[in-house]
Design a protein around this motif. Structure first.
Motif, PDB file in Angstrom:
ATOM      1  N   ASN A 117     -24.179 -13.769 -68.800  1.00 39.78           N
ATOM      2  CA  ASN A 117     -23.721 -14.179 -70.174  1.00 39.78           C
ATOM      3  C   ASN A 117     -24.093 -13.152 -71.671  1.00 39.78           C
ATOM      4  OD1 ASN A 117     -22.558 -16.562 -68.753  1.00 39.78           O
ATOM      5  ND2 ASN A 117     -24.354 -18.060 -69.862  1.00 39.78           N
ATOM      6  N   HIS A 118     -25.052 -12.935 -71.281  1.00 36.57           N
ATOM      7  CA  HIS A 118     -25.603 -11.827 -71.801  1.00 36.57           C
ATOM      8  C   HIS A 118     -24.480 -10.512 -71.725  1.00 36.57           C
ATOM      9  CE1 HIS A 118     -28.633 -13.600 -74.221  1.00 36.57           C
ATOM     10  NE2 HIS A 118     -29.548 -13.111 -73.058  1.00 36.57           N
ATOM     11  N   PHE A 179     -31.385  -7.946 -75.802  1.00 41.20           N
ATOM     12  CA  PHE A 179     -29.996  -8.328 -75.506  1.00 41.20           C
ATOM     13  C   PHE A 179     -29.813  -8.060 -76.645  1.00 41.20           C
ATOM     14  CE2 PHE A 179     -27.696 -11.324 -76.819  1.00 41.20           C
ATOM     15  CZ  PHE A 179     -26.166 -10.691 -76.713  1.00 41.20           C
ATOM     16  N   ALA A 180     -30.688  -8.738 -78.009  1.00 42.38           N
ATOM     17  CA  ALA A 180     -30.232  -8.961 -79.390  1.00 42.38           C
ATOM     18  C   ALA A 180     -30.217  -7.671 -80.222  1.00 42.38           C
ATOM     19  CB  ALA A 180     -30.847  -9.874 -79.762  1.00 42.38           C
ATOM     20  N   ALA A 182     -30.520  -4.897 -77.911  1.00 42.22           N
ATOM     21  CA  ALA A 182     -29.295  -4.013 -77.665  1.00 42.22           C
ATOM     22  C   ALA A 182     -27.830  -3.553 -77.847  1.00 42.22           C
ATOM     23  CB  ALA A 182     -29.153  -4.381 -76.209  1.00 42.22           C
ATOM     24  N   LEU A 183     -27.741  -5.353 -78.808  1.00 42.49           N
ATOM     25  CA  LEU A 183     -26.345  -5.043 -78.803  1.00 42.49           C
ATOM     26  C   LEU A 183     -25.693  -5.112 -80.986  1.00 42.49           C
ATOM     27  CD1 LEU A 183     -23.520  -6.829 -79.376  1.00 42.49           C
ATOM     28  CD2 LEU A 183     -24.845  -9.183 -79.965  1.00 42.49           C
ATOM     29  N   LEU A 184     -27.271  -4.729 -81.333  1.00 41.87           N
ATOM     30  CA  LEU A 184     -26.949  -4.911 -82.497  1.00 41.87           C
ATOM     31  C   LEU A 184     -27.166  -3.359 -82.712  1.00 41.87           C
ATOM     32  CD1 LEU A 184     -29.765  -7.355 -84.644  1.00 41.87           C
ATOM     33  CD2 LEU A 184     -27.068  -7.025 -84.704  1.00 41.87           C
ATOM     34  N   GLU A 185     -28.023  -2.078 -82.055  1.00 40.86           N
ATOM     35  CA  GLU A 185     -28.273  -0.922 -81.390  1.00 40.86           C
ATOM     36  C   GLU A 185     -27.323  -0.002 -81.870  1.00 40.86           C
ATOM     37  OE1 GLU A 185     -31.684   0.602 -79.809  1.00 40.86           O
ATOM     38  OE2 GLU A 185     -33.398  -0.381 -80.887  1.00 40.86           O
ATOM     39  N   ARG A 186     -26.225  -0.932 -80.562  1.00 40.63           N
ATOM     40  CA  ARG A 186     -25.213  -0.207 -80.028  1.00 40.63           C
ATOM     41  C   ARG A 186     -23.780  -0.372 -81.495  1.00 40.63           C
ATOM     42  NH1 ARG A 186     -22.675  -0.786 -74.715  1.00 40.63           N
ATOM     43  NH2 ARG A 186     -20.814  -1.528 -74.423  1.00 40.63           N
ATOM     44  N   HIS A 187     -24.082  -1.216 -82.379  1.00 44.35           N
ATOM     45  CA  HIS A 187     -23.421  -1.083 -82.758  1.00 44.35           C
ATOM     46  C   HIS A 187     -23.988  -0.938 -85.257  1.00 44.35           C
ATOM     47  CE1 HIS A 187     -20.003  -2.765 -81.275  1.00 44.35           C
ATOM     48  NE2 HIS A 187     -20.933  -3.497 -80.284  1.00 44.35           N
ATOM     49  N   ASP A 188     -25.075   0.085 -83.948  1.00 44.28           N
ATOM     50  CA  ASP A 188     -25.937   0.143 -85.334  1.00 44.28           C
ATOM     51  C   ASP A 188     -25.814  -0.644 -86.516  1.00 44.28           C
ATOM     52  OD1 ASP A 188     -26.258   3.424 -84.425  1.00 44.28           O
ATOM     53  OD2 ASP A 188     -24.104   4.079 -85.381  1.00 44.28           O
ATOM     54  N   ALA A 189     -26.066  -1.498 -86.519  1.00 44.82           N
ATOM     55  CA  ALA A 189     -25.948  -2.932 -87.674  1.00 44.82           C
ATOM     56  C   ALA A 189     -27.961  -3.497 -88.034  1.00 44.82           C
ATOM     57  CB  ALA A 189     -26.119  -3.930 -86.926  1.00 44.82           C
ATOM     58  N   LYS A 216     -33.093  -3.828 -72.681  1.00 47.45           N
ATOM     59  CA  LYS A 216     -32.681  -3.415 -73.443  1.00 47.45           C
ATOM     60  C   LYS A 216     -31.504  -1.649 -73.587  1.00 47.45           C
ATOM     61  CE  LYS A 216     -34.226  -0.018 -77.207  1.00 47.45           C
ATOM     62  NZ  LYS A 216     -34.200  -0.084 -77.845  1.00 47.45           N
ATOM     63  N   ARG A 217     -31.922  -1.295 -72.326  1.00 47.89           N
ATOM     64  CA  ARG A 217     -31.314  -0.063 -72.240  1.00 47.89           C
ATOM     65  C   ARG A 217     -30.368  -0.198 -71.451  1.00 47.89           C
ATOM     66  NH1 ARG A 217     -35.049   2.573 -70.428  1.00 47.89           N
ATOM     67  NH2 ARG A 217     -34.837   2.402 -68.034  1.00 47.89           N
ATOM     68  N   SER A 218     -30.405  -0.873 -70.472  1.00 48.48           N
ATOM     69  CA  SER A 218     -29.567  -1.897 -69.620  1.00 48.48           C
ATOM     70  C   SER A 218     -28.085  -2.738 -70.430  1.00 48.48           C
ATOM     71  CB  SER A 218     -29.803  -2.449 -68.493  1.00 48.48           C
ATOM     72  OG  SER A 218     -30.610  -2.042 -67.348  1.00 48.48           O
ATOM     73  N   PHE A 219     -28.700  -3.600 -71.455  1.00 45.02           N
ATOM     74  CA  PHE A 219     -27.634  -3.721 -72.168  1.00 45.02           C
ATOM     75  C   PHE A 219     -26.392  -2.866 -72.917  1.00 45.02           C
ATOM     76  CE2 PHE A 219     -30.091  -8.063 -71.250  1.00 45.02           C
ATOM     77  CZ  PHE A 219     -29.012  -8.632 -70.773  1.00 45.02           C
ATOM     78  N   LYS A 220     -27.450  -2.245 -74.117  1.00 45.31           N
ATOM     79  CA  LYS A 220     -27.113  -0.951 -75.228  1.00 45.31           C
ATOM     80  C   LYS A 220     -26.332   0.130 -74.280  1.00 45.31           C
ATOM     81  CE  LYS A 220     -28.259   2.155 -77.939  1.00 45.31           C
ATOM     82  NZ  LYS A 220     -29.569   2.670 -78.813  1.00 45.31           N
TER      83      LYS A 220
END
Length: 255
Positions: A117-118, A179-180, A182-189, A216-220
């Motif tokens: 789901n993540h 996950f949280a 990773a998502l935010l870092e993926r988009h520089d948020a 974190k690394r895997s999701f990102k």
């Protein structure tokens, strides 16, 4: 893009989300917004041959997050129409490849579905964050993680796995925190000094068995445009990583 709101709630959040979504994306099928009375009902998207359904509780539909959650579900619908592997691949093959010869506690097996789901959410929010500001999402993830870190486990996982809410399982909370970020870092948020990093560090300390950096690394680093083979491999690695963080023995896997 046709959006039909069913129920006695203001349609503005859903129409506003549509307007943002249409800046760069579209849906081939109409969306029926179904408002449910259960305040604990999760927001989720359903898919049919001739339409999508956005299921949402009345409480959530009238909350400050209604527009952002609607936009998130539109993104899931778009991924489904694209036949994106994250939204079409079943877990049975993934679990077979990852867990053959392993005996896995049913609770841990249930959590493996939350990993998938993540991953789905990562790909949906790649769309969401391309058309909308990130501030409300950052605040939402921070709030949910703070509640999860503050409380001790109160109950076992439900059939759909755990959310980042009060009474969350420490291991799953650590993965949710990974996950949280990773998502935010993926988009520089978020900036490096944002409070969510302190919360994530606390979640990781509460679950020393979980390799927080790995998740974190895997999701990102999930590939932006994976084929089925790439995506299957990524899920298998996530499942093995989570199962390895728990006590397991060789033998037949759980059904």
């Amino acid at each position: 893009m046709d959006v039909h709101v069913q129920g006695t709630v203001p349609p503005n959040p859903f129409l506003g989300a549509r307007d943002l979504f249409e800046v760069e994306h579209d849906l081939d099928l109409p969306v029926h917004v179904k408002v449910r009375d259960d305040p604990d009902e999760r927001t989720w998207a359903g898919h049919h041959d001739d339409h999508h359904v956005l299921n949402i509780s009345r409480q959530t539909a009238t909350s400050a997050m209604a527009r952002e959650l609607a936009l998130h579900e539109y993104a899931h619908m778009r991924r489904h129409e694209q036949s994106h592997p994250s939204h079409t691949m079943g877990m049975e093959e993934v679990l077979y490849l990852a867990l053959t010869g392993r005996r896995v506690e049913r609770r841990v097996l249930t959590h493996c579905y939350q990993l998938a789901n993540h991953a789905k959410d990562i790909y949906a929010d790649d769309i969401t964050l391309s058309v909308a500001p990130s501030e409300k999402l950052v605040a939402f993830l921070e709030s949910e993680l703070a509640r999860a870190v503050a409380d001790q486990p109160q109950a076992p996982a439900g059939p759909e796995g755990l959310r980042m809410t009060a009474g969350a399982d420490p291991s799953m909370t650590a993965v949710n925190a990974a996950f949280a970020l990773a998502l935010l870092e993926r988009h520089d948020a978020v900036d490096a000094d944002h409070r969510i990093y302190d919360l994530a560090h606390a979640a990781a300390e509460d679950a020393p068995n979980v390799d927080f950096d790995f998740f974190k690394r895997s999701f990102k680093s999930l590939a932006r445009d994976p084929d089925e083979s790439d995506y299957r491999r990524a899920l298998v690695d996530l499942v093995r990583g989570y199962v390895d963080s728990h006590d397991t023995t060789t033998g037949p896997a759980a059904d």
